[in-house]
Design a protein around this motif. Structure first.
Motif, mmCIF file in Angstrom:
data_model
loop_
_atom_site.group_PDB
_atom_site.id
_atom_site.type_symbol
_atom_site.label_atom_id
_atom_site.label_comp_id
_atom_site.label_asym_id
_atom_site.label_seq_id
_atom_site.Cartn_x
_atom_site.Cartn_y
_atom_site.Cartn_z
ATOM 1 N N VAL A 99 31.505 37.262 51.345
ATOM 2 C CA VAL A 99 32.111 36.851 50.083
ATOM 3 C C VAL A 99 31.166 37.250 48.949
ATOM 4 O O VAL A 99 29.966 36.963 49.002
ATOM 5 N N VAL A 100 31.718 37.945 47.949
ATOM 6 C CA VAL A 100 30.908 38.434 46.832
ATOM 7 C C VAL A 100 31.534 38.027 45.500
ATOM 8 O O VAL A 100 32.733 37.741 45.417
ATOM 9 N N ASP A 101 30.707 37.992 44.473
ATOM 10 C CA ASP A 101 31.152 37.806 43.098
ATOM 11 C C ASP A 101 30.946 39.131 42.390
ATOM 12 O O ASP A 101 29.834 39.671 42.415
ATOM 13 N N ILE A 102 32.006 39.653 41.771
ATOM 14 C CA ILE A 102 31.875 40.905 41.026
ATOM 15 C C ILE A 102 32.318 40.683 39.584
ATOM 16 O O ILE A 102 33.161 39.845 39.306
ATOM 17 N N THR A 103 31.694 41.438 38.692
ATOM 18 C CA THR A 103 32.080 41.452 37.290
ATOM 19 C C THR A 103 32.325 42.897 36.908
ATOM 20 O O THR A 103 31.450 43.752 37.100
ATOM 21 N N LEU A 104 33.517 43.172 36.384
ATOM 22 C CA LEU A 104 33.872 44.519 35.961
ATOM 23 C C LEU A 104 33.328 44.787 34.563
ATOM 24 O O LEU A 104 33.173 43.865 33.758
ATOM 25 N N LYS A 105 33.067 46.048 34.254
ATOM 26 C CA LYS A 105 32.620 46.432 32.911
ATOM 27 C C LYS A 105 33.723 46.208 31.895
ATOM 28 O O LYS A 105 33.467 45.822 30.761
ATOM 29 N N ALA A 106 34.959 46.482 32.277
ATOM 30 C CA ALA A 106 36.107 46.344 31.375
ATOM 31 C C ALA A 106 37.166 45.480 32.053
ATOM 32 O O ALA A 106 37.288 45.490 33.272
ATOM 33 N N PRO A 107 37.962 44.741 31.269
ATOM 34 C CA PRO A 107 39.046 43.947 31.856
ATOM 35 C C PRO A 107 40.046 44.840 32.581
ATOM 36 O O PRO A 107 40.120 46.040 32.327
ATOM 37 N N MET A 108 40.812 44.235 33.463
ATOM 38 C CA MET A 108 41.745 44.994 34.288
ATOM 39 C C MET A 108 42.862 45.645 33.492
ATOM 40 O O MET A 108 43.391 46.654 33.895
ATOM 41 N N GLY A 109 43.297 45.053 32.385
ATOM 42 C CA GLY A 109 44.368 45.637 31.580
ATOM 43 C C GLY A 109 45.704 45.540 32.272
ATOM 44 O O GLY A 109 45.988 44.600 32.995
ATOM 45 N N ARG A 120 40.997 39.506 32.704
ATOM 46 C CA ARG A 120 40.055 38.988 33.699
ATOM 47 C C ARG A 120 39.065 40.069 34.117
ATOM 48 O O ARG A 120 39.446 41.211 34.371
ATOM 49 N N ARG A 121 37.797 39.685 34.190
ATOM 50 C CA ARG A 121 36.746 40.630 34.604
ATOM 51 C C ARG A 121 35.958 40.130 35.808
ATOM 52 O O ARG A 121 35.261 40.893 36.447
ATOM 53 N N LYS A 122 36.004 38.828 36.108
ATOM 54 C CA LYS A 122 35.214 38.258 37.203
ATOM 55 C C LYS A 122 36.101 37.895 38.379
ATOM 56 O O LYS A 122 37.159 37.307 38.200
ATOM 57 N N PHE A 123 35.629 38.234 39.574
ATOM 58 C CA PHE A 123 36.394 37.986 40.788
ATOM 59 C C PHE A 123 35.452 37.543 41.899
ATOM 60 O O PHE A 123 34.305 37.977 41.975
ATOM 61 N N ARG A 124 35.969 36.693 42.794
ATOM 62 C CA ARG A 124 35.248 36.299 44.008
ATOM 63 C C ARG A 124 36.188 36.547 45.167
ATOM 64 O O ARG A 124 37.326 36.103 45.157
ATOM 65 N N TRP A 134 35.816 50.558 47.142
ATOM 66 C CA TRP A 134 35.653 49.215 47.698
ATOM 67 C C TRP A 134 36.755 48.330 47.165
ATOM 68 O O TRP A 134 37.412 48.657 46.190
ATOM 69 N N GLN A 135 36.918 47.176 47.807
ATOM 70 C CA GLN A 135 37.889 46.210 47.328
ATOM 71 C C GLN A 135 37.421 44.807 47.672
ATOM 72 O O GLN A 135 36.623 44.621 48.592
ATOM 73 N N VAL A 136 37.908 43.837 46.889
ATOM 74 C CA VAL A 136 37.720 42.426 47.217
ATOM 75 C C VAL A 136 39.102 41.836 47.399
ATOM 76 O O VAL A 136 40.044 42.192 46.697
ATOM 77 N N SER A 137 39.219 40.958 48.382
ATOM 78 C CA SER A 137 40.501 40.293 48.614
ATOM 79 C C SER A 137 40.271 38.788 48.593
ATOM 80 O O SER A 137 39.233 38.304 49.030
ATOM 81 N N TRP A 138 41.272 38.067 48.064
ATOM 82 C CA TRP A 138 41.159 36.620 47.947
ATOM 83 C C TRP A 138 42.552 36.012 47.880
ATOM 84 O O TRP A 138 43.543 36.693 47.655
#
Length: 191
Positions: A99-109, A120-124, A134-138
């Protein structure tokens, strides 16, 4: 020689890798080390940095920094901890499935497709390899509280959401600081 290169070379010479180097305005030099990752082999156990490792690196860095006349007031050497930063492709390979926490440089749009707020820019989520990226799933299903009864009745499935990304799109990525007070789980052992 640049400070980053000097510290990385010294740490590598002792059998560790430099995870992070931070120099504060107050003169503190923070060095984070870890053992280099090697693909898991049959029977090979992952090693963790301990106090003796940090002492060994501290002694060598103090000597090296004095010889190279690097100005600093205090040196701190530590392990990456439970919220280890992920910087390189190799870090992502090492921690795939975690499980990781990621922050994108730009919002998803507009790519959010209505399920996620477009700003939204932050995901876990769980880190997974996806083609060339890569991908994160939740899921947005709340976790059961400790000691609470969980109904075994069939309930509606909460959809799994997936966000694909490349390393260039990331501002920050870290292991999620999840503490399990039951201890580390060994591969192949079920509770």
């Amino acid at each position: 020689m640049a400070l980053q290169d000097l510290v990385a070379q010294t740490v590598a010479g002792l059998g560790y890798e430099l995870v992070e180097l931070e120099r504060s305005a107050g003169g503190t030099l923070r060095v984070t080390i870890d053992f280099p990752w090697q693909r898991p082999e049959a029977g090979a156990e992952e090693r963790f940095v301990n106090v003796e490792d940090c002492e060994r690196v501290t002694r060598q860095l103090q000597y090296t920094l004095e010889v190279e006349e690097v100005d600093y007031k205090r040196l701190e050497v530590s392990s990456p901890g439970i919220d280890r930063p992920l910087r390189h492709e190799q870090d992502f390979e090492r921690f795939a499935g975690e499980v990781v926490d990621i922050t994108l440089k730009a919002p998803m749009g507009a790519a959010a497709a209505g399920q996620v707020a477009p700003n939204r820019r932050k995901f876990r989520g769980t880190l997974e390899k996806a083609g060339s990226g890569w991908q994160v799933s939740w899921t947005d299903e709340p976790e059961a509280k400790p000691g609470a009864r969980v109904s075994k009745k069939k309930k509606e499935a909460v959809p799994v959401q997936v966000l694909g990304f490349t390393l260039d799109e990331l501002k920050d990525a870290r292991l999620a600081p999840i503490v399990d007070f039951k201890g580390r789980k060994r591969a192949g052992v079920q509770e």
